[in-house]
Structures are given as structure tokens and as C-alpha cells.
Motif scaffolding. Sequence first.
Motif, PDB file in Angstrom:
ATOM      1  N   ASN A 127      14.827 -32.012 -42.025  1.00  0.00           N
ATOM      2  CA  ASN A 127      15.536 -30.853 -42.572  1.00  0.00           C
ATOM      3  C   ASN A 127      14.717 -30.052 -43.565  1.00  0.00           C
ATOM      4  OD1 ASN A 127      17.877 -31.298 -41.061  1.00  0.00           O
ATOM      5  ND2 ASN A 127      18.562 -32.841 -42.509  1.00  0.00           N
ATOM      6  N   ILE A 128      13.411 -30.018 -43.376  1.00  0.00           N
ATOM      7  CA  ILE A 128      12.561 -29.197 -44.236  1.00  0.00           C
ATOM      8  C   ILE A 128      12.460 -27.803 -43.608  1.00  0.00           C
ATOM      9  CG2 ILE A 128      10.384 -29.911 -43.136  1.00  0.00           C
ATOM     10  CD1 ILE A 128       9.106 -29.860 -45.941  1.00  0.00           C
ATOM     11  N   THR A 129      12.554 -26.770 -44.450  1.00  0.00           N
ATOM     12  CA  THR A 129      12.434 -25.406 -43.931  1.00  0.00           C
ATOM     13  C   THR A 129      10.959 -25.015 -43.830  1.00  0.00           C
ATOM     14  OG1 THR A 129      12.489 -24.341 -46.100  1.00  0.00           O
ATOM     15  CG2 THR A 129      14.628 -24.720 -45.003  1.00  0.00           C
ATOM     16  N   ASN A 150      14.252 -21.103 -41.579  1.00  0.00           N
ATOM     17  CA  ASN A 150      14.529 -21.988 -40.436  1.00  0.00           C
ATOM     18  C   ASN A 150      14.007 -23.382 -40.710  1.00  0.00           C
ATOM     19  OD1 ASN A 150      14.941 -19.369 -39.422  1.00  0.00           O
ATOM     20  ND2 ASN A 150      14.460 -20.036 -37.360  1.00  0.00           N
ATOM     21  N   PHE A 151      14.666 -24.380 -40.119  1.00  0.00           N
ATOM     22  CA  PHE A 151      14.151 -25.739 -40.190  1.00  0.00           C
ATOM     23  C   PHE A 151      12.924 -25.845 -39.297  1.00  0.00           C
ATOM     24  CE2 PHE A 151      18.684 -26.811 -41.223  1.00  0.00           C
ATOM     25  CZ  PHE A 151      18.432 -27.177 -42.529  1.00  0.00           C
ATOM     26  N   SER A 172      11.970 -28.282 -37.610  1.00  0.00           N
ATOM     27  CA  SER A 172      12.310 -28.966 -36.365  1.00  0.00           C
ATOM     28  C   SER A 172      12.856 -28.019 -35.303  1.00  0.00           C
ATOM     29  CB  SER A 172      13.333 -30.078 -36.640  1.00  0.00           C
ATOM     30  OG  SER A 172      14.510 -29.537 -37.213  1.00  0.00           O
TER      31      SER A 172
END
Length: 137
Positions: free
Chosen positions: A92-94, A127-128, A130
Motif C-alpha cells: 500500500n505504498i503510493t 496511486n498505489f 501495486s
Amino acid sequence: MSEPSVSVRNLTKSFGERKVVDDLSFDVQKGEVFALLGHNGAGKSTTIDLILGLKAPDGGSAKILGMDAARHRKQVFERVGVQLQNTEYQPNITVEEACIEYASLYAAPADYPQLLEQFGLGALRKNFVSGISGGER
């Protein structure tokens, strides 16, 4: 001739009984275009990891801009940009958070917003990681 940008001398690395880099030596001069070519499993990524100091060699040495990257990581990464083949991010890192983290390695960390815009990625800032493509990462 000036000191090479990259200098590799007798670099060797094995994983168990399998030698993946065997007594490799080469220089890359400033401004020179250089490529490591080979089939899957030939040791290309391992060679890059050894040069960057991300893996320890069994023998030999590698220098970037005259420095051993394992010993002078911050100084090397302030001057050299690298995108590794496989980079793991927290789920969940942007994009912006990843940029802030990586920017801390460089001499001018505040420049990342300008780079996002320059490469057409500014709209992805929140945005993430991922959720974006490998190329965008």
C-alpha cells in the motif's frame, strides 16, 4: 585515458556448486554504451547486483566512479540511477511515497516531483505502486 566509470576485475560469484559469474573483467568508459547480453540464468542480474554492492562477490572487485558501491553506497547512488529487474514494494505504498523513499538516497531529493512530470507520471503520484505497470514502476 581517464578512470573508467565502471571497472570490474576478476569478479566471481557462486551459489552452492553453481558458478554464475566466473572471473569477469571489463571497463566501461565515460560516455560509452555497454550491454550485458546472455540467456536466462547467465549471471547478468547477479553481475549488476555485485557491481552495485547488493551482493558480496566470492572474489574480485567492482568499482563505480572509482568507488566500491558496498562501502560508499550513498555517494554512489547520489550519482547513479538504477532500476532493478525485481523491486519489492510494500503493498500500500503510493508512487509519491516510493519516490520520497528513493529520493533520500540522492544529493537533490526534492527533485522527484519534477522527474515524475518529466516522465509523464505526475498523475500517478497518489496511486498505489501495486496498481501501476512494471514499466511505470
